[in-house]
Design a protein around this motif. Structure first.
Motif, PDB file in Angstrom:
ATOM      1  N   LEU A   1     -65.267  37.675   9.005  1.00  0.00           N
ATOM      2  CA  LEU A   1     -65.699  37.782   7.733  1.00  0.00           C
ATOM      3  C   LEU A   1     -67.043  37.360   7.633  1.00  0.00           C
ATOM      4  O   LEU A   1     -68.088  37.745   6.948  1.00  0.00           O
ATOM      5  N   ALA A   2     -67.171  36.012   8.142  1.00  0.00           N
ATOM      6  CA  ALA A   2     -68.625  35.262   8.160  1.00  0.00           C
ATOM      7  C   ALA A   2     -69.835  36.262   9.302  1.00  0.00           C
ATOM      8  O   ALA A   2     -70.683  36.197   8.942  1.00  0.00           O
ATOM      9  N   SER A   3     -68.981  36.831  10.393  1.00  0.00           N
ATOM     10  CA  SER A   3     -70.105  37.817  11.114  1.00  0.00           C
ATOM     11  C   SER A   3     -70.551  39.093  10.227  1.00  0.00           C
ATOM     12  O   SER A   3     -71.589  39.294  10.473  1.00  0.00           O
ATOM     13  N   SER A   4     -69.432  39.450   9.610  1.00  0.00           N
ATOM     14  CA  SER A   4     -69.872  40.764   8.718  1.00  0.00           C
ATOM     15  C   SER A   4     -71.115  40.236   7.799  1.00  0.00           C
ATOM     16  O   SER A   4     -71.904  40.923   7.629  1.00  0.00           O
ATOM     17  N   GLY A   5     -70.772  39.252   6.991  1.00  0.00           N
ATOM     18  CA  GLY A   5     -71.778  38.717   6.230  1.00  0.00           C
ATOM     19  C   GLY A   5     -72.981  38.475   6.624  1.00  0.00           C
ATOM     20  O   GLY A   5     -74.209  39.120   6.314  1.00  0.00           O
ATOM     21  N   TYR A   6     -73.260  37.986   7.947  1.00  0.00           N
ATOM     22  CA  TYR A   6     -74.397  37.646   8.642  1.00  0.00           C
ATOM     23  C   TYR A   6     -75.081  38.963   9.068  1.00  0.00           C
ATOM     24  O   TYR A   6     -76.509  39.214   9.013  1.00  0.00           O
ATOM     25  N   LEU A   7     -74.224  39.921   9.504  1.00  0.00           N
ATOM     26  CA  LEU A   7     -74.733  41.355   9.913  1.00  0.00           C
ATOM     27  C   LEU A   7     -75.575  41.666   8.639  1.00  0.00           C
ATOM     28  O   LEU A   7     -76.488  42.467   9.199  1.00  0.00           O
ATOM     29  N   ILE A   8     -74.859  41.846   7.495  1.00  0.00           N
ATOM     30  CA  ILE A   8     -75.400  42.515   6.242  1.00  0.00           C
ATOM     31  C   ILE A   8     -76.874  41.769   6.076  1.00  0.00           C
ATOM     32  O   ILE A   8     -77.612  42.702   5.843  1.00  0.00           O
TER      33      ILE A   8
ATOM     34  N   MET B   1     -59.608  42.808   0.620  1.00  0.00           N
ATOM     35  CA  MET B   1     -60.421  42.604  -0.636  1.00  0.00           C
ATOM     36  C   MET B   1     -61.535  41.302  -0.609  1.00  0.00           C
ATOM     37  O   MET B   1     -62.739  41.609  -1.054  1.00  0.00           O
ATOM     38  N   THR B   2     -61.092  40.331   0.446  1.00  0.00           N
ATOM     39  CA  THR B   2     -61.968  39.280   0.620  1.00  0.00           C
ATOM     40  C   THR B   2     -63.241  40.001   1.464  1.00  0.00           C
ATOM     41  O   THR B   2     -64.350  39.506   1.241  1.00  0.00           O
ATOM     42  N   LEU B   3     -62.990  40.831   2.219  1.00  0.00           N
ATOM     43  CA  LEU B   3     -64.109  41.535   3.295  1.00  0.00           C
ATOM     44  C   LEU B   3     -65.099  42.001   2.261  1.00  0.00           C
ATOM     45  O   LEU B   3     -66.363  41.850   2.374  1.00  0.00           O
ATOM     46  N   LYS B   4     -64.501  43.022   1.396  1.00  0.00           N
ATOM     47  CA  LYS B   4     -65.537  43.778   0.428  1.00  0.00           C
ATOM     48  C   LYS B   4     -66.020  42.825  -0.589  1.00  0.00           C
ATOM     49  O   LYS B   4     -67.391  43.007  -0.877  1.00  0.00           O
ATOM     50  N   ALA B   5     -65.550  41.810  -1.162  1.00  0.00           N
ATOM     51  CA  ALA B   5     -66.347  40.782  -1.812  1.00  0.00           C
ATOM     52  C   ALA B   5     -67.493  40.003  -1.017  1.00  0.00           C
ATOM     53  O   ALA B   5     -68.555  39.852  -1.581  1.00  0.00           O
ATOM     54  N   VAL B   6     -67.035  39.993   0.210  1.00  0.00           N
ATOM     55  CA  VAL B   6     -68.230  39.074   0.881  1.00  0.00           C
ATOM     56  C   VAL B   6     -69.406  40.036   1.201  1.00  0.00           C
ATOM     57  O   VAL B   6     -70.601  39.750   0.875  1.00  0.00           O
TER      58      VAL B   6
END
Length: 763
Positions: free
Chosen positions: A397-404, A463-468
């Motif tokens: 989840l943290a890696s996805s947020g940083y990539l975006i 759901m947490t992934l999409k919210a992030v």
């Protein structure tokens, strides 16, 4: 009871005269006198059993029924739980007497005469008469005969006002039933949903019901936006002949078709985006003006409030239906014995109904699978494995947020080509597609015993992934708003592209993972099984799509129309794919409560999207070049300006606003809400206790048959012994057996249940 038993069982008030009955066989008299008088100060009503007995058999029947298991709990809870269980009884008089075992017409006439000769007969209402007849233990035909005779002897005639009231009430009921029938015949996608439920059960059907619910909730949002925002702007352009776009140089751009994908170009100077709307006041006629600034903001608040009300009522209704009313097992017992629809005439409908009942019962029985006993070592292994998997999920989840965030910053600093505008939507959609597959693999390692638990864990993580991803995007957009000439339109374009790319990926995933896999399993790789419909992933895709709609409607007013078209197409695509490509789940699970879970997840995303839009309205500076709020420091300033204008024009509003905003009024409202919440909680606890008692009563009612069969067997054994010794002896009375046989479950068990219920009520 049998028709000729000759007794009436009823609830009577405290004041009952003494009743003496003659025992023809033994010469004894059984006297039932009241336990108190009117002025004795006794609390509540005393439950009495009035027996019109004429021979020993009736008295033995009375004793037999008194020993039934269902009567034991009632008597004990009356004495032990008098302060906690309060039953509201009508004040109905007991009618009893020497009813003869003869013609049913004579008996009904005698009962009707006793009812009509009562001094309070003229004061009784039709409902009271109906309740009295309902409590009589006689046949239905006798009750009808008694009702006809009683109705014919009523002295009081209905007045004109009462007749008019009844006629209006009946007409209104007929009108509601007619409307309900019309609405049922016009129900959207009814036949498709029945077909899906028949082949795949309620689990897959819950996804399509949720999609239908989202489609219906977007309809009022679209019409609100169309009527109060879009149409006034169109009329303003038509009358003024002035395109109010913020970039006048682009007003002559032609439509090429690429705008349908990227949302740029010709769409920028249409009513699709926030920046095209004017901030001027539209004069409808002399003295009547339409303030676009107020209409835009209040319409936004209106559809958010409407969605909140619909969500809250839907969650409460679903919770009451599936968690309160449908919490017991009676519904499934009912389906076993009475679930068939005898109005079915066609063979196809019969097969579909059979499959639907079969799937639902399999889902219900799957919940009774006994968990496997695991050793302490196995439990420790599962615990540490789940700790490792959850840590991995957090890292992803943290890696996805940083990539975006990295892609957003990179795209901002370079010249954007046509394909570059899709870098962000493609990245987010790819993350939302691939990471849930990784989550699914991790959940297989975690070894959940119930598929429902695995589904909910998967939905929470997705759901947490999409919210992030959405939180990172919104934070980036608001943080860089000052760098763009019209950041609201840019934000609307970004959300528009997210909706379009998500729609395209939904179609591609359906084609590749379902249709292509079916072709491969059928013709290429025989060992490859048909795909199962992933309820969790598809439902989260719907929630994500609806979240984009709520998040972007303020910046793209016609986004709700686009989402409606998207949902309509997805329904038919998924419907065909499910019926043609998928197979029923190998591990069925009860989906009756899944709709409530879906609504709870949707409410969380609604709250997040509403907070995000509210932060943009309150804290972010509006664009100075476009939109209805250019030149304002904050968007919400128009609300304070409107209130100040009202105070100047209407001084009495100042006192009302000051009173409502005073600490004393707010404290009083909070106290009243707290008292109301406390009262509702007490009522809820009382209802739960009553439900528990009624369930115990139903369980004991079911044991009556076993109890009576046991008595009958003992009597038959005794009679066979007597016949061998004295063949001429008459049939023995079962009174001794009744006294000696203990009720199924035991009186100690019944008393413990009643005492536990009483203690629970006192707590």
């Amino acid at each position: 009871m049998s028709r000729g038993s000759g007794y009436i069982y009823d609830d009577v008030p405290d004041q009952i005269g003494e009743n003496q009955y003659e025992n023809q066989r033994s010469g004894q008299q059984y006297e039932m006198s009241d336990m108190g008088s009117k002025g004795s100060g006794s609390v509540g009503l005393t439950r009495r059993k009035t027996w019109a007995a004429h021979n020993g058999a009736d008295l033995e029947t009375a004793r037999l029924l008194e020993n039934l298991p269902s009567r034991q709990l009632e008597n004990l809870t009356t004495t032990l739980g008098r302060d906690t269980v309060r039953l509201n009884h009508r004040r109905l008089k007991s009618f009893h007497g020497p009813f003869h075992h003869g013609d049913g017409e004579e008996t009904s006439t005698e009962i009707a005469n006793m009812v009509t000769n009562d001094p309070d007969f003229d004061d009784r209402t039709e409902d009271e008469i109906h309740t009295l007849l309902k409590g009589m233990t006689t046949t239905l035909s006798s009750k009808r005969a008694i009702r006809r005779k009683v109705s014919s002897k009523r002295k009081r005639q209905l007045g004109w006002f009462t007749r008019v009231k009844y006629n209006i009430g009946m007409s209104w009921q007929h009108f509601k039933y007619s409307i309900a029938e019309v609405m049922y015949s016009l129900e959207l996608w009814k036949s498709h949903l029945k077909l899906i439920e028949g082949h795949f059960g309620t689990g897959v059907t819950s996804y399509f019901l949720f999609l239908k619910w989202l489609f219906l909730i977007n309809i009022p949002v679209f019409f609100l936006t169309l009527g109060f925002v879009v149409l006034p702007q169109v009329l303003y352009r038509w009358y003024e002949h002035i395109p109010t776009g913020y970039q006048q140089t682009n007003t002559n751009k032609s439509f090429t078709g690429a705008e349908l994908l990227d949302g740029r170009g010709w769409f920028e100077n249409t009513e699709l985006y926030y920046g095209f709307y004017t901030n001027e006041t539209i004069e409808i006629s002399s003295g009547y003006k339409y303030h676009m600034r107020y209409a835009y903001l209040f319409t936004c608040g209106g559809y958010y409030l409407l969605c909140l009300i619909i969500l809250a009522t839907s969650i409460l209704r679903s919770y009451r239906k599936y968690y309160i009313e449908g919490s017991g097992d009676f519904n499934y017992y009912f389906k076993v014995f009475n679930g068939w629809d005898y109005g079915i005439t066609s063979q196809e409908a019969a097969i579909l109904k059979h499959k639907s009942l079969y799937s639902e019962l399999v889902e219900y029985l799957a919940g009774f699978k006994a968990p496997k006993d695991k050793s302490l070592t196995a439990k420790c292994q599962i615990f540490w494995l789940r700790v490792l998997t959850n840590t991995t999920v957090l890292a992803l989840l943290a890696s996805s947020g940083y990539l975006i965030y990295y892609i957003s910053v990179t795209m901002e600093t370079k010249d954007i080509a046509w394909l570059d505008v899709f870098a962000m939507p493609l990245c987010i959609t790819a993350i939302n597609l691939l990471l849930p597959l990784v989550f699914h693999g991790l959940e297989q390692l975690e070894d959940y015993s119930k598929p429902k638990t695995e589904l909910y864990v998967h939905m929470v993580r997705t759901m947490t992934l999409k919210a992030v991803t959405l939180c990172v995007l919104v934070n980036f957009w608001y943080g860089r708003s000052s760098r763009r000439m019209c950041w609201e339109t840019f934000m609307g374009q970004e959300i528009y592209r997210l909706v379009i790319v998500d729609f395209i990926f939904t179609l591609l995933v359906t084609f590749l993972f379902e249709f292509v896999r079916k072709i491969m399993a059928k013709y290429c790789v025989k060992r490859l099984s048909l795909p199962e419909f992933n309820i969790g992933r598809n439902t989260l895709d719907l929630i994500y799509s609806q979240t984009l709609c709520w998040l972007g409607t303020f910046y793209c007013p016609l986004l709700s129309c686009i989402v409606l078209i998207k949902l309509f197409i997805i329904f038919y695509v998924k419907r065909v794919s499910v019926l043609q490509n998928c197979k029923p789940s190998v591990r069925p699970w009860r989906a009756a409560r899944s709709h409530t879970i879906f609504l709870a997840f949707l409410f969380c995303f609604f709250f997040l999207s509403t907070v995000a839009v509210a932060c943009g309205i309150i804290f972010v500076l509006p664009s100075e070049e476009c939109g209805p709020y250019k030149g304002q420091n904050q968007t919400y300033e128009i609300v304070t300006e409107l209130i100040d204008d009202w105070r100047e024009d209407e001084p009495w509003l100042t006192y009302i606003i000051d009173f409502i905003s005073s600490p004393g009024c707010i404290a009083a409202i909070v106290i009243l809400l707290g008292m109301g919440t406390y009262y509702i909680r007490l009522v809820m606890i009382g209802h739960k206790e009553m439900v528990i008692l009624l369930e115990q009563q139903l369980a004991l009612e079911g044991k009556d048959k076993n109890f009576l069969l046991q008595i009958l067997q003992n009597v038959n054994k005794q009679n066979r012994k007597i016949d061998k010794k004295t063949p001429d002896r008459p049939f023995a009375s079962p009174s001794d057996d009744v006294e000696s046989i203990t009720s199924p479950g035991g009186r100690k068990f019944i008393r413990q249940v009643a005492e536990a219920s009483a203690r629970g009520g006192q707590m």
